[in-house]
Write a protein that holds these residues in place. Structure first.
Motif, PDB file in Angstrom:
ATOM      1  N   ALA A 281       0.809  -1.185  -0.030  1.00  0.00           N
ATOM      2  CA  ALA A 281       0.100  -0.058   0.099  1.00  0.00           C
ATOM      3  C   ALA A 281       0.971   1.310   0.123  1.00  0.00           C
ATOM      4  N   LYS A 282       1.981   1.093   0.085  1.00  0.00           N
ATOM      5  CA  LYS A 282       3.162   2.190   0.120  1.00  0.00           C
ATOM      6  C   LYS A 282       2.899   3.260  -0.903  1.00  0.00           C
ATOM      7  N   GLY A 283       2.696   4.664  -0.438  1.00  0.00           N
ATOM      8  CA  GLY A 283       2.463   5.659  -1.378  1.00  0.00           C
ATOM      9  C   GLY A 283       1.101   5.508  -1.915  1.00  0.00           C
ATOM     10  N   LYS A 284       0.117   4.706  -1.536  1.00  0.00           N
ATOM     11  CA  LYS A 284      -1.156   4.692  -2.556  1.00  0.00           C
ATOM     12  C   LYS A 284      -2.188   5.767  -1.717  1.00  0.00           C
ATOM     13  N   ASN A 285      -1.876   6.256  -0.544  1.00  0.00           N
ATOM     14  CA  ASN A 285      -2.486   7.164   0.363  1.00  0.00           C
ATOM     15  C   ASN A 285      -4.066   6.185   0.519  1.00  0.00           C
ATOM     16  N   ILE A 286      -4.093   4.772   0.918  1.00  0.00           N
ATOM     17  CA  ILE A 286      -5.034   4.209   1.265  1.00  0.00           C
ATOM     18  C   ILE A 286      -4.987   3.455   2.698  1.00  0.00           C
ATOM     19  N   ALA A 287      -3.735   3.760   3.443  1.00  0.00           N
ATOM     20  CA  ALA A 287      -3.580   3.181   4.903  1.00  0.00           C
ATOM     21  C   ALA A 287      -4.418   3.917   5.730  1.00  0.00           C
ATOM     22  N   ASN A 288      -4.821   3.364   6.702  1.00  0.00           N
ATOM     23  CA  ASN A 288      -5.806   4.024   7.658  1.00  0.00           C
ATOM     24  C   ASN A 288      -4.703   4.496   8.627  1.00  0.00           C
ATOM     25  N   PRO A 289      -4.746   5.938   9.083  1.00  0.00           N
ATOM     26  CA  PRO A 289      -3.877   6.487   9.797  1.00  0.00           C
ATOM     27  C   PRO A 289      -4.384   6.582  11.253  1.00  0.00           C
ATOM     28  N   LEU A 290      -5.606   5.790  11.737  1.00  0.00           N
ATOM     29  CA  LEU A 290      -6.181   5.862  12.834  1.00  0.00           C
ATOM     30  C   LEU A 290      -5.354   5.260  14.025  1.00  0.00           C
ATOM     31  N   ASN A 323     -18.236   8.712   8.656  1.00  0.00           N
ATOM     32  CA  ASN A 323     -18.058   7.933   7.648  1.00  0.00           C
ATOM     33  C   ASN A 323     -16.746   8.318   6.832  1.00  0.00           C
ATOM     34  N   VAL A 324     -16.149   9.174   7.650  1.00  0.00           N
ATOM     35  CA  VAL A 324     -14.819   9.611   7.039  1.00  0.00           C
ATOM     36  C   VAL A 324     -13.827   8.406   7.230  1.00  0.00           C
ATOM     37  N   ARG A 325     -13.910   7.635   6.311  1.00  0.00           N
ATOM     38  CA  ARG A 325     -13.008   6.438   6.502  1.00  0.00           C
ATOM     39  C   ARG A 325     -12.288   5.832   5.359  1.00  0.00           C
ATOM     40  N   THR A 326     -10.835   5.231   5.799  1.00  0.00           N
ATOM     41  CA  THR A 326     -10.125   4.839   4.795  1.00  0.00           C
ATOM     42  C   THR A 326     -11.059   3.618   3.830  1.00  0.00           C
ATOM     43  N   PRO A 327     -10.582   3.174   2.896  1.00  0.00           N
ATOM     44  CA  PRO A 327     -11.197   2.065   2.120  1.00  0.00           C
ATOM     45  C   PRO A 327     -11.539   0.965   2.596  1.00  0.00           C
ATOM     46  N   GLU A 328     -10.832   0.474   3.664  1.00  0.00           N
ATOM     47  CA  GLU A 328     -11.049  -0.999   4.168  1.00  0.00           C
ATOM     48  C   GLU A 328     -12.023  -1.056   5.216  1.00  0.00           C
ATOM     49  N   ILE A 329     -12.425   0.102   5.649  1.00  0.00           N
ATOM     50  CA  ILE A 329     -13.506   0.217   6.672  1.00  0.00           C
ATOM     51  C   ILE A 329     -14.861   0.914   5.985  1.00  0.00           C
ATOM     52  N   GLN A 330     -14.761   1.605   4.807  1.00  0.00           N
ATOM     53  CA  GLN A 330     -15.548   2.400   4.449  1.00  0.00           C
ATOM     54  C   GLN A 330     -16.975   1.416   4.131  1.00  0.00           C
ATOM     55  N   VAL A 331     -18.137   2.344   4.033  1.00  0.00           N
ATOM     56  CA  VAL A 331     -19.426   1.627   4.061  1.00  0.00           C
ATOM     57  C   VAL A 331     -19.616   1.643   2.407  1.00  0.00           C
ATOM     58  N   TYR A 337     -11.962   8.435   1.196  1.00  0.00           N
ATOM     59  CA  TYR A 337     -10.891   9.172   1.810  1.00  0.00           C
ATOM     60  C   TYR A 337      -9.825   8.454   1.991  1.00  0.00           C
ATOM     61  N   GLY A 338      -8.765   9.199   1.777  1.00  0.00           N
ATOM     62  CA  GLY A 338      -7.373   8.428   1.762  1.00  0.00           C
ATOM     63  C   GLY A 338      -6.705   8.982   3.203  1.00  0.00           C
ATOM     64  N   THR A 339      -5.707   8.218   3.310  1.00  0.00           N
ATOM     65  CA  THR A 339      -4.726   8.442   4.476  1.00  0.00           C
ATOM     66  C   THR A 339      -4.842   9.973   5.013  1.00  0.00           C
ATOM     67  N   ARG A 340      -4.441  10.773   3.893  1.00  0.00           N
ATOM     68  CA  ARG A 340      -4.355  12.271   4.022  1.00  0.00           C
ATOM     69  C   ARG A 340      -5.650  12.876   4.508  1.00  0.00           C
ATOM     70  N   GLU A 341      -6.727  12.405   3.759  1.00  0.00           N
ATOM     71  CA  GLU A 341      -8.083  13.207   4.032  1.00  0.00           C
ATOM     72  C   GLU A 341      -8.533  12.755   5.385  1.00  0.00           C
ATOM     73  N   VAL A 342      -8.210  11.506   5.751  1.00  0.00           N
ATOM     74  CA  VAL A 342      -8.779  11.227   7.101  1.00  0.00           C
ATOM     75  C   VAL A 342      -7.891  11.927   8.473  1.00  0.00           C
ATOM     76  N   GLY A 343      -6.746  11.941   8.135  1.00  0.00           N
ATOM     77  CA  GLY A 343      -5.830  12.832   9.077  1.00  0.00           C
ATOM     78  C   GLY A 343      -5.953  14.163   9.164  1.00  0.00           C
ATOM     79  N   GLN A 344      -6.493  14.864   7.820  1.00  0.00           N
ATOM     80  CA  GLN A 344      -6.593  16.208   7.903  1.00  0.00           C
ATOM     81  C   GLN A 344      -7.947  16.487   8.401  1.00  0.00           C
ATOM     82  N   TRP A 345      -9.032  15.545   8.166  1.00  0.00           N
ATOM     83  CA  TRP A 345     -10.366  15.876   8.779  1.00  0.00           C
ATOM     84  C   TRP A 345     -10.355  15.656  10.392  1.00  0.00           C
TER      85      TRP A 345
END
Ligand code: IPM
Ligand code: MG
Length: 353
Positions: A281-290, A323-331, A337-345
Motif C-alpha cells: 500500500a506504500k505511497g497509495k494514500n489508502i493506509a488507515n492513519p487511525l 464515514n470519513v474512513r479509509t477504504p478497508e472500513i468504508q461503507v 477518503y485516503g490517509t491524508r484526507e482522514v488525517g486532515q479531517w
C-alpha cells in the motif's frame, strides 16, 4: 508542557501515517498551548539503505534525548524472501526495544460501535469487548541464545524471575485501573519458562487480593479470545505468545489499522500502531492513519494529558461516525477518503472542538 518527540517513520506506509500522527500532535499542542518539537530519525529498511544499519547509533541518541518516540512501522519485502540476509529491518525495532529498555508492551483491544459489523466475529460476541494485552517485550525467544546452522537451529526461551515480576507488576497496575481481572497466559503444562511465570504470579497474587487472577494456557487463550472476547480484562504474557495473540486480538475490532500500542520500561517510552509496514500500500494514500493517531492519544495520556488524549479519541470516533474512513472500513458506496484526507479531517475537527 514541553515535549521533545523522536519521529521514526520507518518503511512502507510508515512515512504516510507518521505525517498524520505528527499533524494531530501539532494540532493538539497548538490548541492547548504545549510546546512540542520533533526530531526525525532513521529506522528499519530506510536506515539499512541509508547507512547499512536498521537502528543506527544516531537514532538511538535521538531516542534517548527525546521524551517519547512516535514510531510507525518497519519491514520490506526484499528482505522477507531472503533467508540469507544478514541484516533485517525488524532487527531495528528489536534493537530499539532492547536498548531503550522497553520491556512492557501495552496493546489495548477495543471495538468501535460503528464498525462492529466489520469484525470477522459475530457482532453480539464483540460488542463491548475491551481488554488490554500486556506483552513482555525484551525477553524470551526473541532475545535468548540462538544457533542457526544448516542442519540444526534453535532459539532459547529464557526468562528470569525479575523479568517476570516487573511485567506482572505492570499488569496488576493496569488491572487495578480497570475491571480488576488479570489472566496470566502461559504454557505451564509443557514449558519450564512458563512454570517460572506461573510460580512468580502465584507468589505475587496475594499482594493484590482486590484483583481476580486466573491462569490460562496459551492455546486455550487463543480460542477463548474469539469465543468470548469479553471474558478478558487484562492479560499478561511472554514476548512470543503476546506477539501472536495481539495479531489475533487486532482483527476482533474489524481492521488492524485501528489499534495503537505503547511500550514502556526504563528508557524513553515508544508509541506505535500495531499493524506493520504494509508495503503493497506504500505511497497509495489508502493506509488507515487511525492506529497511528490513537498512538498519539496514548502518548498524550502517558504524560497525564488526559483531556488532550480524550479529544483525540473523540475526533477519531467522530470521523468513523461521519464515514470519513479509509477504504478497508468504508461503507459500501461511501465517499473515498485516503490517509491524508482522514488525517486532515481529524486535525480540523480538533481545531474546531
Ligand atoms: C510486532 C511485530 C514485531 C514483533 C516484528 C516486526 C519484529 O510483529 O510488534 O508485533 O514480532 O514483535
Ligand atoms: Mg507482531
Amino acid at each position: 508542557m514541553k515535549l521533545n518527540i523522536a519521529l521514526l517513520a520507518g518503511d512502507g506506509i510508515g512515512p504516510e501515517i507518521s505525517v498524520q500522527g505528527r499533524a494531530v500532535l501539532e494540532a493538539v499542542a497548538q490548541k492547548f498551548g504545549h510546546d512540542i518539537s520533533f526530531r526525525e530519525a532513521l529506522v528499519g529498511a530506510a536506515a539499512i539503505d541509508a547507512v547499512g544499519d536498521p537502528f543506527p547509533q544516531e537514532t538511538l541518541t535521538i531516542c534517548r534525548e527525546a521524551d517519547a518516540v512516535l514510531f510507525s512501522a518497519v519491514g520490506d519485502p526484499k528482505y522477507d524472501n531472503d533467508p540469507t540476509a544478514k541484516v533485517r529491518p525488524e532487527q531495528g525495532l528489536l534493537a530499539m526495544r532492547k536498548q531503550l529498555g522497553l520491556y512492557a508492551n501495552i496493546r489495548p483491544v477495543q471495538t468501535f460501535k460503528s464498525l462492529l459489523h466489520l469484525s470477522p466475529l459475530r457482532e453480539e460476541l464483540v460488542r463491548e469487548a475491551d481488554f488490554v494485552c500486556i506483552r513482555e517485550l525484551t525477553g524470551g525467544m526473541y532475545f535468548g541464545e540462538k544457533h542457526e546452522g544448516t542442519d540444526e537451529a534453535w532459539d532459547t526461551n529464557k526468562y528470569t524471575r525479575s523479568e517476570v515480576e516487573r511485567i506482572l507488576r505492570i499488569a496488576y497496575q493496569y488491572a487495578r485501573m480497570r475491571r480488576r481481572h488479570l489472566t496470566v497466559v502461559d504454557k505451564a503444562n509443557v514449558l519450564a519458562s512458563s512454570r517460572l511465570w506461573r510460580n512468580v504470579a502465584q507468589e505475587m497474587m496475594g499482594e493484590y487480593p482486590d484483583v481476580q487472577t486466573d491462569f490460562m494456557y496459551v492455546d486455550n487463550a487463543a480460542m477463548r479470545m474469539i469465543q468470548e472476547p469479553r471474558f478478558f480484562d487484562v492479560m499478561v504474557t511472554e514476548n512470543t505468545f503476546g506477539d501472536i495473540l495481539t495479531d489475533e486480538g487486532s482483527c476482533i475490532s474489524g481492521s488492524m489499522g485501528l489499534l495503537p500500542s505503547a511500550s514502556t520500561g526504563s528508557g524513553t517510552p515508544l508509541f506505535e500502531p500495531i499493524h506493520g509496514s504494509w508495503p503493497q500500500a506504500k505511497g497509495k494514500n489508502i493506509a488507515n492513519p487511525l492506529a497511528q493517531i490513537l498512538s498519539v492519544a496514548m502518548l498524550l495520556e502517558h504524560f497525564a494529558l488526559s483531556e488532550e488524549g480524550a479529544l483525540v479519541r473523540r475526533a477519531v470516533n467522530e470521523s468513523l461516525e461521519a464515514n470519513v474512513r479509509t477504504p478497508e472500513i468504508q461503507v459500501p458506496g461511501g465517499a473515498h477518503y485516503g490517509t491524508r484526507e482522514v488525517g486532515q479531517w481529524i486535525v480540523e475537527w480538533i481545531r474546531a472542538n
